[in-house]
Design a protein around this motif. Structure first.
Motif, PDB file in Angstrom:
ATOM      1  N   GLU A 193      54.205  36.625  43.247  1.00  0.00           N
ATOM      2  CA  GLU A 193      53.195  37.496  43.841  1.00  0.00           C
ATOM      3  C   GLU A 193      51.838  36.955  43.421  1.00  0.00           C
ATOM      4  OE1 GLU A 193      53.305  41.707  42.962  1.00  0.00           O
ATOM      5  OE2 GLU A 193      51.448  42.075  44.086  1.00  0.00           O
TER       6      GLU A 193
ATOM      7  N   ASN B 103      48.985  40.701  48.503  1.00  0.00           N
ATOM      8  CA  ASN B 103      48.570  42.101  48.663  1.00  0.00           C
ATOM      9  C   ASN B 103      47.512  42.240  49.757  1.00  0.00           C
ATOM     10  OD1 ASN B 103      49.957  43.555  46.329  1.00  0.00           O
ATOM     11  ND2 ASN B 103      49.020  41.773  45.331  1.00  0.00           N
TER      12      ASN B 103
ATOM     13  N   GLU C 270      52.228  42.565  51.329  1.00  0.00           N
ATOM     14  CA  GLU C 270      52.464  43.856  50.676  1.00  0.00           C
ATOM     15  C   GLU C 270      51.342  44.818  50.995  1.00  0.00           C
ATOM     16  OE1 GLU C 270      52.887  43.516  46.473  1.00  0.00           O
ATOM     17  OE2 GLU C 270      54.539  42.084  46.598  1.00  0.00           O
TER      18      GLU C 270
ATOM     19  N   ASP D 256      54.296  48.372  49.003  1.00  0.00           N
ATOM     20  CA  ASP D 256      53.986  48.226  47.580  1.00  0.00           C
ATOM     21  C   ASP D 256      53.871  49.606  46.920  1.00  0.00           C
ATOM     22  OD1 ASP D 256      53.388  46.816  45.309  1.00  0.00           O
ATOM     23  OD2 ASP D 256      51.435  46.087  45.992  1.00  0.00           O
TER      24      ASP D 256
ATOM     25  N   LYS E 290      58.835  47.816  47.338  1.00  0.00           N
ATOM     26  CA  LYS E 290      58.606  47.501  45.930  1.00  0.00           C
ATOM     27  C   LYS E 290      58.529  48.829  45.177  1.00  0.00           C
ATOM     28  CE  LYS E 290      56.596  43.747  44.625  1.00  0.00           C
ATOM     29  NZ  LYS E 290      55.595  42.690  44.340  1.00  0.00           N
TER      30      LYS E 290
ATOM     31  N   GLU F  33      59.374  46.950  40.128  1.00  0.00           N
ATOM     32  CA  GLU F  33      58.111  46.457  39.568  1.00  0.00           C
ATOM     33  C   GLU F  33      57.922  46.916  38.124  1.00  0.00           C
ATOM     34  OE1 GLU F  33      54.448  46.176  42.269  1.00  0.00           O
ATOM     35  OE2 GLU F  33      55.346  48.099  42.756  1.00  0.00           O
TER      36      GLU F  33
HETATM   37 MN    MN Z   1      51.713  44.120  44.870  1.00  0.00          MN
END
Ligand code: MN
Ligand code: G
Length: 255
Positions: A39, A98, A130, A160, A181, A215
């Protein structure tokens, strides 16, 4: 006040002087501990003031109209880095990027994605975009159409911080998403054997045939629990913090 002005001024040169950079946190396959991908996380190391958290500099970048060039730079930079690592480390590596709600609605975001496809910077199927659940608070129809457009370009979509935002579950079947996530709060619950919500989210994701990433995994206890579930991937300090390019290559580039 002076700090704010100082930061805002430095932001104008932050991309050029490379004080704004990407850190890469490995995403791990739970059963094999293999690195699935990374990421990309935006970081700012100010020459005089040190590390500035995104929560502080993103609003400044918005105010200074720098957010669009910064956002587009993040996407291109992460894609180019992935293309290199697919050649030097593993061709199957993926990259997660992101996207903010505002960015998601912008035309320049779509143009950047189209640029990646037409210039063949990297295969869009190895890029996961995300976004938080809050992306859907307004303009649901427009949001769904936009997601379909992004999917038609070949990119993957992920929600996310799942479970902490927009509280409607209805959108899950309307959105063409590939992945959830699971927010760190549900992983933290494992410390007190509080896993009812985590189990339910994993079951939900499983029923919807979505890939799942846990996460903020920090403990052996949490890791061992997750291995007994159908959650496929994890990310967190137990395996690795976000790393610089050099540290990724030191750790994963085997000569
Ligand atoms: Mn993220
Ligand atoms: O919103 P998003 O999930 O993209 O934010 C990821 C953030 O969480 C990053 O800033 C990253 O540094 C941080 N992070 C990643 N892994 C861990 C972890 O195991 N523990 C904690 N406390 N933070 C983490």
């Amino acid at each position: 006040f002076t700090r704010k002005i100082q930061l805002e001024r430095s932001l104008f040169t932050a991309l050029e002087d490379q004080s704004l950079y990407l850190a890469y946190q490995p995403i791990i396959e739970l059963q094999t501990q293999a690195v699935k991908g990374f990421e990309a996380l935006l970081r700012w190391n100010h020459t005089a003031l040190g590390s500035i958290p995104p929560d502080e500099f993103i609003p400044l970048a918005e105010e200074a109209s720098l957010i669009t060039p910064i956002n587009n730079w993040v996407i291109i930079e992460a894609c180019e880095q992935l293309a290199k690592w697919q050649q030097t480390i593993d061709p199957k590596l993926t990259m997660a990027i992101n996207i903010s709600p505002h960015q998601f609605q912008s035309d320049s975001f779509i143009r950047t994605l189209q640029h990646i496809v037409t210039e063949r910077l990297v295969s869009p199927s190895s890029i996961t975009l995300e976004m938080t659940e809050n992306i859907a608070i307004l303009q649901t129809q427009r949001t769904v159409e936009r997601m379909h457009l992004i999917k038609s370009l070949g990119f993957r979509l992920s929600i996310d911080d799942f479970g902490t935002g927009y509280s409607s579950l209805q959108y899950l079947s309307a959105f063409p998403i590939d992945e959830l996530k699971i927010d760190k709060v549900f992983i933290d619950g494992l410390a007190t054997n509080d896993h009812a919500l985590l189990d339910s989210i994993i079951q939900l994701g499983h029923n919807l045939e979505l890939n799942l990433v846990a996460e903020g995994v920090e403990t052996e206890h949490a890791l061992n629990y997750l291995k007994t579930t159908s959650c496929q991937h994890m990310q967190g300090f137990i395996f690795s913090e976000p790393l610089s390019v050099q540290d990724v290559e030191k750790r994963f580039l085997t000569p």
